[in-house]
Enzyme design. Structure first.
Site, PDB file in Angstrom:
ATOM      1  N   GLY A  27       0.806  -1.225   0.000  1.00 40.83           N
ATOM      2  CA  GLY A  27       0.000   0.000   0.000  1.00 40.83           C
ATOM      3  C   GLY A  27       0.833   1.266   0.000  1.00 40.83           C
ATOM      4  N   ASN A  28       2.148   1.114   0.178  1.00 45.36           N
ATOM      5  CA  ASN A  28       3.046   2.256   0.167  1.00 45.36           C
ATOM      6  C   ASN A  28       3.581   2.427  -1.258  1.00 45.36           C
ATOM      7  OD1 ASN A  28       5.608   3.785   0.437  1.00 45.36           O
ATOM      8  ND2 ASN A  28       5.133   3.659   2.624  1.00 45.36           N
ATOM      9  N   SER A  29       3.554   3.641  -1.760  1.00 46.76           N
ATOM     10  CA  SER A  29       3.940   3.878  -3.159  1.00 46.76           C
ATOM     11  C   SER A  29       5.399   4.316  -3.327  1.00 46.76           C
ATOM     12  CB  SER A  29       2.998   4.895  -3.810  1.00 46.76           C
ATOM     13  OG  SER A  29       3.024   6.121  -3.107  1.00 46.76           O
ATOM     14  N   PHE A  30       6.228   4.147  -2.300  1.00 45.79           N
ATOM     15  CA  PHE A  30       7.619   4.581  -2.377  1.00 45.79           C
ATOM     16  C   PHE A  30       8.330   4.054  -3.631  1.00 45.79           C
ATOM     17  CE2 PHE A  30      12.141   3.858  -1.682  1.00 45.79           C
ATOM     18  CZ  PHE A  30      12.569   5.112  -1.285  1.00 45.79           C
TER      19      PHE A  30
END
Length: 161
Positions: A37-40
């Site tokens: 869910g993290n777009s890093f």
């Protein structure tokens, strides 16, 4: 106590991206920004016009190829869940030694306001470094779209010129 990862860095690193502390999924996987869910990683690979790989080793290679170091402000903390707001009894990493060991780092990007706040509280800004705060890539940061975040993350490309 939760413990952060060692930095991903080498002598050619010119910029440093700092998070606060790895979240639960990242700690479980032993990978920076391991939560899907993290777009890093999607932000970085989009910046460099490359497809997002599944393998962590390929993600780390992108950093190395582009002289980007990755670390977290905090070395240890207590925290229930993954939210920075739940952090307590924190201890910062040793940035004085880090900057001496990696003198080519000239620009520090914080991947959230919280990372910047912890850094200011425990480390303080150095006159010979530039600092920028990027919008958090966390899925919990829904105030900006991916494209809005990407536009601000383009500052990383400018810093590498």
């Amino acid at each position: 106590m939760k413990q952060a990862f060692p930095p991903l860095v080498n002598q050619n690193s010119k910029i440093l991206i700092l998070g606060t502390m790895p979240g639960e999924k990242s700690l479980e996987l032993q990978e920076y920004y391991g939560n899907k869910g993290n777009s890093f990683w999607k932000l970085l690979f989009t910046l460099f016009n490359r497809p997002l790989p599944k393998e962590y080793i390929e993600k780390k290679q992108l950093l190395e190829e582009n002289n980007i170091a990755l670390w977290d402000v905090l070395a240890y903390c207590e925290r229930t869940g993954s939210l920075d707001s739940n952090i307590k009894n924190e201890k910062a990493n040793d940035f004085e030694s880090f900057y001496k060991q990696y003198p080519n780092i000239k620009h520090v990007f914080f991947s959230s306001k919280n990372a910047s706040n912890f850094y200011d509280k425990y480390v303080g800004r150095k006159k010979d470094l530039q600092y920028s705060i990027l919008p958090s890539p966390s899925g919990a940061n829904a105030s900006k779209s991916f494209l809005q975040k990407l536009e601000e993350w383009e500052a990383i490309l400018e810093a590498l010129k």
